[in-house]
Design a protein around this motif. Structure first.
Motif, short mmCIF file in Angstrom:
data_model
loop_
_atom_site.label_atom_id
_atom_site.label_comp_id
_atom_site.label_asym_id
_atom_site.label_seq_id
_atom_site.Cartn_x
_atom_site.Cartn_y
_atom_site.Cartn_z
N ILE A 23 0.84 -1.20 0.00
CA ILE A 23 0.00 0.00 0.00
C ILE A 23 0.87 1.25 0.00
O ILE A 23 0.58 2.23 -0.70
N ALA A 24 1.97 1.20 0.78
CA ALA A 24 2.86 2.36 0.84
C ALA A 24 3.49 2.63 -0.53
O ALA A 24 3.59 3.78 -0.95
N GLY A 25 3.91 1.59 -1.22
CA GLY A 25 4.50 1.76 -2.54
C GLY A 25 3.51 2.31 -3.55
O GLY A 25 3.84 3.19 -4.36
N ALA A 26 2.28 1.80 -3.49
CA ALA A 26 1.25 2.27 -4.43
C ALA A 26 0.91 3.73 -4.15
O ALA A 26 0.79 4.53 -5.08
N ALA A 27 0.74 4.08 -2.88
CA ALA A 27 0.40 5.45 -2.54
C ALA A 27 1.53 6.41 -2.89
O ALA A 27 1.29 7.52 -3.36
N ALA A 28 2.76 5.98 -2.67
CA ALA A 28 3.90 6.82 -3.03
C ALA A 28 3.98 7.01 -4.55
O ALA A 28 4.28 8.10 -5.03
N GLY A 29 3.70 5.98 -5.30
CA GLY A 29 3.69 6.09 -6.76
C GLY A 29 2.62 7.04 -7.25
O GLY A 29 2.86 7.86 -8.14
N ILE A 30 1.43 6.93 -6.67
CA ILE A 30 0.34 7.83 -7.05
C ILE A 30 0.70 9.28 -6.69
O ILE A 30 0.47 10.20 -7.48
N ALA A 31 1.28 9.47 -5.50
CA ALA A 31 1.66 10.82 -5.08
C ALA A 31 2.70 11.41 -6.04
O ALA A 31 2.64 12.60 -6.37
N LYS A 32 3.63 10.58 -6.48
CA LYS A 32 4.66 11.07 -7.40
C LYS A 32 4.07 11.47 -8.74
O LYS A 32 4.39 12.53 -9.29
N ILE A 33 3.17 10.65 -9.26
CA ILE A 33 2.54 10.96 -10.55
C ILE A 33 1.72 12.25 -10.46
O ILE A 33 1.82 13.12 -11.33
N ILE A 34 0.91 12.39 -9.41
CA ILE A 34 0.08 13.58 -9.25
C ILE A 34 0.95 14.82 -9.08
O ILE A 34 0.65 15.89 -9.61
N PHE A 35 2.07 14.68 -8.34
CA PHE A 35 2.96 15.82 -8.16
C PHE A 35 3.56 16.27 -9.49
O PHE A 35 3.61 17.46 -9.77
N PHE A 36 3.99 15.33 -10.32
CA PHE A 36 4.58 15.72 -11.60
C PHE A 36 3.54 16.32 -12.54
O PHE A 36 3.85 17.24 -13.31
N ILE A 37 2.30 15.83 -12.49
CA ILE A 37 1.23 16.46 -13.27
C ILE A 37 1.02 17.89 -12.81
O ILE A 37 0.86 18.81 -13.62
N PHE A 38 1.04 18.10 -11.47
CA PHE A 38 0.90 19.45 -10.92
C PHE A 38 2.02 20.36 -11.43
O PHE A 38 1.77 21.50 -11.83
N VAL A 39 3.25 19.87 -11.42
CA VAL A 39 4.40 20.69 -11.86
C VAL A 39 4.26 21.04 -13.34
O VAL A 39 4.50 22.19 -13.73
#
Length: 58
Positions: A23-39
């Motif tokens: 779960i931690a890996g999946a959530a971290a991956g989602i957070a990274k993708i959303i952050f890069f979309i934001f940038v």
């Protein structure tokens, strides 16, 4: 959108503390993708405003 990235980052940290590595890996991956979309959207917005030459309204 940045708040969603921070939310998933917090979920990843909490899951990692409790030992839920999947779960931690999946959530971290989602957070990274959303952050890069934001940038990317931030950069596009800044470029569009610079091209239009309008000053921000207050």
């Amino acid at each position: 959108m940045l708040s969603w990235a921070l939310t998933f980052l917090v979920i990843a940290i909490v899951a990692a503390i409790f030992g839920f590595s999947g779960i931690a890996g999946a959530a971290a991956g989602i957070a990274k993708i959303i952050f890069f979309i934001f940038v990317v959207l931030l950069v596009i917005s800044l470029i569009a405003n610079a091209i239009r030459g309008k000053s921000p309204r207050l």
